[in-house]
Design an enzyme around this catalytic site. Sequence first.
Site, PDB file in Angstrom:
ATOM      1  N   GLU A 253       0.772  -1.275  -0.107  1.00 15.78           N
ATOM      2  CA  GLU A 253      -0.068  -0.028   0.098  1.00 15.78           C
ATOM      3  C   GLU A 253       0.951   1.155   0.064  1.00 15.78           C
ATOM      4  O   GLU A 253       1.971   1.443   0.733  1.00 15.78           O
ATOM      5  CB  GLU A 253      -0.862  -0.191   1.302  1.00 15.78           C
ATOM      6  CG  GLU A 253      -1.779   1.003   1.539  1.00 15.78           C
ATOM      7  CD  GLU A 253      -2.290   1.255   2.629  1.00 15.78           C
ATOM      8  OE1 GLU A 253      -3.654   2.001   2.946  1.00 15.78           O
ATOM      9  OE2 GLU A 253      -1.732   0.829   3.685  1.00 15.78           O
TER      10      GLU A 253
ATOM     11  N   LYS B   1     -10.091   2.311  -1.630  1.00 13.94           N
ATOM     12  CA  LYS B   1     -10.599   1.980  -0.358  1.00 13.94           C
ATOM     13  C   LYS B   1     -11.289   2.383   0.511  1.00 13.94           C
ATOM     14  O   LYS B   1     -11.660   3.468   0.603  1.00 13.94           O
ATOM     15  CB  LYS B   1      -9.065   2.260   0.498  1.00 13.94           C
ATOM     16  CG  LYS B   1      -8.916   1.795   1.748  1.00 13.94           C
ATOM     17  CD  LYS B   1      -7.550   2.128   2.587  1.00 13.94           C
ATOM     18  CE  LYS B   1      -7.179   1.434   3.769  1.00 13.94           C
ATOM     19  NZ  LYS B   1      -6.017   2.208   4.423  1.00 13.94           N
TER      20      LYS B   1
ATOM     21  N   CYS C 179      -5.018  -2.769   3.481  1.00 16.40           N
ATOM     22  CA  CYS C 179      -4.929  -2.432   4.730  1.00 16.40           C
ATOM     23  C   CYS C 179      -5.787  -2.430   5.914  1.00 16.40           C
ATOM     24  O   CYS C 179      -6.553  -3.667   6.179  1.00 16.40           O
ATOM     25  CB  CYS C 179      -3.979  -1.143   4.851  1.00 16.40           C
ATOM     26  SG  CYS C 179      -2.892  -1.082   6.386  1.00 16.40           S
TER      27      CYS C 179
END
Length: 259
Positions: free
Chosen positions: A40, A111, A146
């Site tokens: 990431e 995300k 994440c």
Amino acid sequence: MRASLIQLAVTEDETPEARRARAAALVLDQRGSDLVVLPELWPLGAFAFDRFAAGAEPLDGPTAAAMSTAARGAGVWLHAGSIIERATDGALYNTSLLFSPEGQLAARYRKIHRFGFDRGEAVLLGRGERPVTHALPDTVLGLATCYDLRFPELFRSLVDAGAQTLVIPAGWPDRRRDHWTLLARARAVESQCYVLACGTAGTHAGVRQAGHSLVIDPWGEVLAEAGHDEQILTVDLDPERVARTREEFPVLRDRVLGR
């Protein structure tokens, strides 16, 4: 299917331009793999919040261009980790990029769960709106990033959309490394999927990174785990293992809630 996870070191003494060139070279070194994964926000650092606006890029920016060329040169599917994307309306997103072996942008994922508790990413970046899957010749990828790892509802949605391999790039802090390994295994077990969890090494913005990238099979067994430092994991996966696991232990068919 051969997968390579590049646990790239992100440090403040290396410029984004130099790290971009180094990442591209590492991808090219993975010729012979089918899928390569980067972490990431490796161009800037996941905790370098003060650099997000200045370092944001469009989807055809320098990182995407370098990764497209690297994917084509290596002949691999490349999950290029994520960048700070500047959308056409000026909004910023934490966006993962998936390139085909021909260098085409095959999928992108913004995300959904932004970390920061009213600080950092949570206030600086827009939120993605939908789960994303993409079919490869041997498997169906489900994309997450994440902090998403803490939200099992997303992974249920990915499984419902056909995901067989979950790809999770991260910039996870070392102080919560036990959560990283625990949650990655949990997502594999509950989803009966392979999990490719690729983190960063190094220290940036004063935050030491956890490293410890993981390849986990659909039964929750860890097939490979990195240490703290920059490292590449290469593992041969059996795509048929997902179907066999789900057939031999058909827990997903007993779901009642959330269907």
